[in-house]
Motif scaffolding. Structure first.
Motif, PDB file in Angstrom:
ATOM      1  N   GLU A  81     -28.711 -11.387  -2.829  1.00  0.00           N
ATOM      2  CA  GLU A  81     -29.649 -11.939  -1.845  1.00  0.00           C
ATOM      3  C   GLU A  81     -31.110 -11.677  -2.194  1.00  0.00           C
ATOM      4  OE1 GLU A  81     -28.504 -10.393   2.006  1.00  0.00           O
ATOM      5  OE2 GLU A  81     -26.375 -10.757   1.576  1.00  0.00           O
ATOM      6  N   GLY A  82     -31.357 -10.742  -3.095  1.00  0.00           N
ATOM      7  CA  GLY A  82     -32.725 -10.416  -3.479  1.00  0.00           C
ATOM      8  C   GLY A  82     -33.320  -9.245  -2.733  1.00  0.00           C
ATOM      9  N   SER A  83     -32.788  -8.967  -1.533  1.00  0.00           N
ATOM     10  CA  SER A  83     -33.298  -7.826  -0.775  1.00  0.00           C
ATOM     11  C   SER A  83     -32.396  -7.533   0.411  1.00  0.00           C
ATOM     12  CB  SER A  83     -34.723  -8.076  -0.279  1.00  0.00           C
ATOM     13  OG  SER A  83     -34.724  -9.098   0.698  1.00  0.00           O
ATOM     14  N   VAL A  84     -32.514  -6.317   0.907  1.00  0.00           N
ATOM     15  CA  VAL A  84     -31.943  -5.914   2.200  1.00  0.00           C
ATOM     16  C   VAL A  84     -33.022  -5.100   2.895  1.00  0.00           C
ATOM     17  CG1 VAL A  84     -29.515  -5.894   1.490  1.00  0.00           C
ATOM     18  CG2 VAL A  84     -30.858  -3.805   1.305  1.00  0.00           C
ATOM     19  N   SER A  85     -33.019  -5.154   4.215  1.00  0.00           N
ATOM     20  CA  SER A  85     -34.042  -4.423   4.963  1.00  0.00           C
ATOM     21  C   SER A  85     -33.432  -3.679   6.128  1.00  0.00           C
ATOM     22  CB  SER A  85     -35.105  -5.385   5.505  1.00  0.00           C
ATOM     23  OG  SER A  85     -35.828  -5.957   4.459  1.00  0.00           O
ATOM     24  N   ASN A  86     -33.884  -2.452   6.294  1.00  0.00           N
ATOM     25  CA  ASN A  86     -33.596  -1.655   7.486  1.00  0.00           C
ATOM     26  C   ASN A  86     -32.109  -1.512   7.788  1.00  0.00           C
ATOM     27  OD1 ASN A  86     -36.395  -1.389   7.823  1.00  0.00           O
ATOM     28  ND2 ASN A  86     -36.473  -3.342   8.902  1.00  0.00           N
ATOM     29  N   VAL A  87     -31.360  -1.075   6.790  1.00  0.00           N
ATOM     30  CA  VAL A  87     -29.927  -0.855   6.943  1.00  0.00           C
ATOM     31  C   VAL A  87     -29.689   0.621   7.275  1.00  0.00           C
ATOM     32  CG1 VAL A  87     -27.691  -0.931   5.769  1.00  0.00           C
ATOM     33  CG2 VAL A  87     -29.405  -2.709   5.309  1.00  0.00           C
ATOM     34  N   ASP A  88     -28.938   0.866   8.338  1.00  0.00           N
ATOM     35  CA  ASP A  88     -28.599   2.250   8.694  1.00  0.00           C
ATOM     36  C   ASP A  88     -27.674   2.836   7.637  1.00  0.00           C
ATOM     37  OD1 ASP A  88     -29.920   2.626  11.213  1.00  0.00           O
ATOM     38  OD2 ASP A  88     -28.430   1.299  12.120  1.00  0.00           O
ATOM     39  N   ALA A  89     -27.968   4.052   7.216  1.00  0.00           N
ATOM     40  CA  ALA A  89     -27.129   4.734   6.230  1.00  0.00           C
ATOM     41  C   ALA A  89     -27.156   6.227   6.493  1.00  0.00           C
ATOM     42  CB  ALA A  89     -27.627   4.449   4.816  1.00  0.00           C
ATOM     43  N   ARG A  90     -26.101   6.873   6.070  1.00  0.00           N
ATOM     44  CA  ARG A  90     -26.028   8.332   6.127  1.00  0.00           C
ATOM     45  C   ARG A  90     -26.196   8.817   4.697  1.00  0.00           C
ATOM     46  NH1 ARG A  90     -26.687  12.085  10.037  1.00  0.00           N
ATOM     47  NH2 ARG A  90     -25.158  13.719   9.928  1.00  0.00           N
ATOM     48  N   LEU A  91     -27.231   9.620   4.454  1.00  0.00           N
ATOM     49  CA  LEU A  91     -27.531  10.119   3.116  1.00  0.00           C
ATOM     50  C   LEU A  91     -27.271  11.622   3.062  1.00  0.00           C
ATOM     51  CD1 LEU A  91     -30.842   8.165   2.384  1.00  0.00           C
ATOM     52  CD2 LEU A  91     -28.486   7.475   1.923  1.00  0.00           C
ATOM     53  N   VAL A  92     -26.956  12.102   1.866  1.00  0.00           N
ATOM     54  CA  VAL A  92     -26.656  13.513   1.674  1.00  0.00           C
ATOM     55  C   VAL A  92     -27.605  14.089   0.633  1.00  0.00           C
ATOM     56  CG1 VAL A  92     -24.884  15.205   1.073  1.00  0.00           C
ATOM     57  CG2 VAL A  92     -24.224  13.056   2.171  1.00  0.00           C
ATOM     58  N   ARG A  93     -28.301  15.154   1.007  1.00  0.00           N
ATOM     59  CA  ARG A  93     -29.230  15.826   0.107  1.00  0.00           C
ATOM     60  C   ARG A  93     -28.463  16.692  -0.901  1.00  0.00           C
ATOM     61  NH1 ARG A  93     -34.193  17.561   1.154  1.00  0.00           N
ATOM     62  NH2 ARG A  93     -33.462  19.684   0.884  1.00  0.00           N
ATOM     63  N   ALA A  94     -29.167  17.181  -1.897  1.00  0.00           N
ATOM     64  CA  ALA A  94     -28.571  18.042  -2.919  1.00  0.00           C
ATOM     65  C   ALA A  94     -27.944  19.295  -2.310  1.00  0.00           C
ATOM     66  CB  ALA A  94     -29.620  18.439  -3.959  1.00  0.00           C
ATOM     67  N   ASP A  95     -28.517  19.793  -1.206  1.00  0.00           N
ATOM     68  CA  ASP A  95     -27.992  20.995  -0.559  1.00  0.00           C
ATOM     69  C   ASP A  95     -26.837  20.709   0.399  1.00  0.00           C
ATOM     70  OD1 ASP A  95     -29.249  19.845   1.640  1.00  0.00           O
ATOM     71  OD2 ASP A  95     -30.766  21.417   1.840  1.00  0.00           O
ATOM     72  N   GLY A  96     -26.429  19.435   0.476  1.00  0.00           N
ATOM     73  CA  GLY A  96     -25.306  19.050   1.327  1.00  0.00           C
ATOM     74  C   GLY A  96     -25.695  18.626   2.727  1.00  0.00           C
ATOM     75  N   ALA A  97     -26.963  18.793   3.095  1.00  0.00           N
ATOM     76  CA  ALA A  97     -27.422  18.389   4.429  1.00  0.00           C
ATOM     77  C   ALA A  97     -27.368  16.869   4.545  1.00  0.00           C
ATOM     78  CB  ALA A  97     -28.844  18.882   4.677  1.00  0.00           C
ATOM     79  N   GLU A  98     -26.796  16.401   5.649  1.00  0.00           N
ATOM     80  CA  GLU A  98     -26.711  14.963   5.890  1.00  0.00           C
ATOM     81  C   GLU A  98     -27.887  14.519   6.731  1.00  0.00           C
ATOM     82  OE1 GLU A  98     -22.932  13.500   7.119  1.00  0.00           O
ATOM     83  OE2 GLU A  98     -21.866  14.644   5.594  1.00  0.00           O
ATOM     84  N   ARG A  99     -28.426  13.342   6.390  1.00  0.00           N
ATOM     85  CA  ARG A  99     -29.593  12.795   7.069  1.00  0.00           C
ATOM     86  C   ARG A  99     -29.335  11.330   7.404  1.00  0.00           C
ATOM     87  NH1 ARG A  99     -32.700  16.609   8.791  1.00  0.00           N
ATOM     88  NH2 ARG A  99     -34.535  15.313   8.692  1.00  0.00           N
ATOM     89  N   ASP A 100     -29.856  10.884   8.547  1.00  0.00           N
ATOM     90  CA  ASP A 100     -29.812   9.473   8.917  1.00  0.00           C
ATOM     91  C   ASP A 100     -31.024   8.790   8.304  1.00  0.00           C
ATOM     92  OD1 ASP A 100     -27.513   9.553  10.642  1.00  0.00           O
ATOM     93  OD2 ASP A 100     -28.762  10.555  12.142  1.00  0.00           O
ATOM     94  N   ALA A 101     -30.819   7.590   7.774  1.00  0.00           N
ATOM     95  CA  ALA A 101     -31.925   6.871   7.143  1.00  0.00           C
ATOM     96  C   ALA A 101     -31.828   5.380   7.424  1.00  0.00           C
ATOM     97  CB  ALA A 101     -31.915   7.113   5.635  1.00  0.00           C
ATOM     98  N   ILE A 102     -32.960   4.742   7.307  1.00  0.00           N
ATOM     99  CA  ILE A 102     -33.055   3.285   7.330  1.00  0.00           C
ATOM    100  C   ILE A 102     -33.430   2.896   5.900  1.00  0.00           C
ATOM    101  CG2 ILE A 102     -34.269   1.287   8.262  1.00  0.00           C
ATOM    102  CD1 ILE A 102     -32.656   2.700  10.374  1.00  0.00           C
ATOM    103  N   VAL A 103     -32.537   2.178   5.217  1.00  0.00           N
ATOM    104  CA  VAL A 103     -32.678   1.885   3.789  1.00  0.00           C
ATOM    105  C   VAL A 103     -33.058   0.424   3.571  1.00  0.00           C
ATOM    106  CG1 VAL A 103     -31.458   1.854   1.570  1.00  0.00           C
ATOM    107  CG2 VAL A 103     -30.941   3.630   3.247  1.00  0.00           C
ATOM    108  N   SER A 104     -33.962   0.200   2.618  1.00  0.00           N
ATOM    109  CA  SER A 104     -34.319  -1.150   2.191  1.00  0.00           C
ATOM    110  C   SER A 104     -34.332  -1.194   0.671  1.00  0.00           C
ATOM    111  CB  SER A 104     -35.712  -1.542   2.717  1.00  0.00           C
ATOM    112  OG  SER A 104     -35.718  -1.577   4.129  1.00  0.00           O
TER     113      SER A 104
END
Length: 169
Positions: A81-104
């Protein structure tokens, strides 16, 4: 020709300054092999991975996505599609902490290769405040509805005689 070269250098300089100065994490990934080509300082702070270790390695080795299927689907969507905007995602840091993010993500061409520029906003604190507010509202509503004593909610001020809600008691 000189003018074009100067414009190209200026454009590259502006991109680099924007890339590095952005308070939001940004990374660049080559689509063909999933290689992470670059990451900014905000990416390093957010992810907990050193940029020196991340650049030039497969992005799957240090994928921040908790759900690999979601990551694969986002890459597919951006590539088609060429792009995505503002997709909810759960990300994990190197230390294992989980964070909520809006990804584009958006595709660009670098040296003849299709790449994706990823960026995201950490919305963990915002989401936690939203969850806390919802829980507080649910507690209040339960207390209001189940209270054995009669309770009335009325407007204050010039519309003080307007009843908004009453409980069953």
């Amino acid at each position: 020709l000189r003018r074009e070269r100067r414009r190209a250098r200026q454009s590259e300089s502006m991109f680099l300054a924007l890339f590095e100065a952005s308070p939001e994490p940004i990374s660049v990934m080559r689509i063909s092999d999933g290689m992470r080509l670059a990451a900014n300082a905000a990416w390093e702070r957010f992810s907990g991975y050193p940029r020196s270790r991340a650049a030039g390695r497969s992005a799957t080795e240090m994928s921040l996505f908790r759900d690999p299927a979601q990551r694969a689907e986002l890459i597919r969507r951006v590539a088609t599609e060429g792009s995505v905007s503002n997709v909810d995602a759960r990300l994990v840091r190197a230390d294992g902490a989980e964070r909520d993010a809006i990804v584009s993500g958006v595709t660009i061409e670098l040296e003849g290769e299709r790449c994706i520029i990823w960026t995201w906003s950490d919305v963990t604190d915002q989401r936690e405040m939203e969850r806390t507010a919802r829980q507080s509202l649910e507690k209040f509503a339960t207390l209001f509805r189940t209270n054995l004593m009669g309770a009335v909610i009325a407007r204050m001020g010039k519309d003080a005689d307007t009843i908004v809600e009453v409980n069953d008691a």
